[in-house]
Design an enzyme around this catalytic site. Sequence first.
Site, PDB file in Angstrom:
ATOM      1  N   ARG A  50     -19.301 -49.160  29.497  1.00  0.00           N
ATOM      2  CA  ARG A  50     -19.931 -48.887  28.210  1.00  0.00           C
ATOM      3  C   ARG A  50     -21.136 -47.970  28.406  1.00  0.00           C
ATOM      4  NH1 ARG A  50     -22.750 -54.732  26.885  1.00  0.00           N
ATOM      5  NH2 ARG A  50     -24.374 -54.629  28.473  1.00  0.00           N
ATOM      6  N   ASP A  52     -24.837 -46.914  26.355  1.00  0.00           N
ATOM      7  CA  ASP A  52     -25.735 -47.458  25.346  1.00  0.00           C
ATOM      8  C   ASP A  52     -25.938 -46.496  24.184  1.00  0.00           C
ATOM      9  OD1 ASP A  52     -26.145 -49.824  26.738  1.00  0.00           O
ATOM     10  OD2 ASP A  52     -27.891 -49.063  27.811  1.00  0.00           O
ATOM     11  N   ARG A 198     -31.181 -45.322  34.395  1.00  0.00           N
ATOM     12  CA  ARG A 198     -32.369 -45.041  33.590  1.00  0.00           C
ATOM     13  C   ARG A 198     -33.628 -45.639  34.214  1.00  0.00           C
ATOM     14  NH1 ARG A 198     -30.659 -47.090  27.840  1.00  0.00           N
ATOM     15  NH2 ARG A 198     -32.865 -46.695  27.394  1.00  0.00           N
TER      16      ARG A 198
END
Length: 245
Positions: A50, A52, A198
Amino acid sequence: MKNIFLKVSYDGTNYCGWQKQNNAVSIQQTLEKAISNITREDTELIASGRTDSGVHALGQVCNFKTSSNIPSQKFAYAINSKLPKDIRVIESKEVDFSFNARFSAKKKTYMYRIYNSEMANPFYYKYSMQVAKKLDMDLMSKNVNMLIGTYDWTSFYTYETNNPKNPVRTIYSADISKNNDMITFEIEGNGFLYNMVRIIVGTLIDIGLHKNERDIKQIIEKKDRLYAGATAKPQGLFLKEVCYQ
C-alpha cells in the site's frame, strides 16, 4: 480463469492512499471499479504494497483474477478508458496463476524528492518536500552509504498493531544526488516497514541541517524510534519499481 498482472502509475495527491476506505476515495477502489466496469465481474486487486495518502507511484504492481476473454495486453487500454487522468495502467499481461503481487515481490525501489530552496516552486509542491535551509550534501551522502546492509530497522518505522514481528530488512542500494535545487534519494531493498523510507529521509534531512549529532549507523544500533528524525511529508515519495526476479 486468468491471472492478470498490471503495472500502474498514479499521482496520489487526490487519494487517501492505495487501500480502500469507507469514507474516502482510494487508488484501489478507483481501479477496481474501472476493471469491474470492463469485465462485469467483482474485482479484488492484490497490490505489491500500500501507499499512503499523497504518495505517488511510477511502477506499482497489482494483479486480479478474471474469466473475461479480453486479451491480456488489451486490459491496459480498456481499463484506462474508465480511469481518471491521474491514474494510468502502463502494462497488462497474463501471468502464472500462482503469481501474487505482494508475496511474489523480491525487491522494491522507492524515490524521494527534496526541493532545497528558500522559495517554494508552484510546479514542485505536489511532488517534493521543500526544505528552505541549505542541506549538507556531503554529510548526507556519507550517511546514505551507511544504509546498505541487513539491519533491524526498529528506529525507522511507525508502530502499527499489524506490523510484522521481524523488523529486519536488507537494503541493496541507496543513492542521493542533487540537480540544481532538487535532491533525489533512491533506495532499493527486499522490503520496507511502515513509513520506513519517509523516516529515513526525515533523518537524513536532520543530519543535513546538522540537527542530529548521531549518524545513521548509530541510530540503527539504538533500535529506538526516538533517535530518528521526523517522518518526511508524503508528497515527495514515489514507489518507483517492484521486481519479481
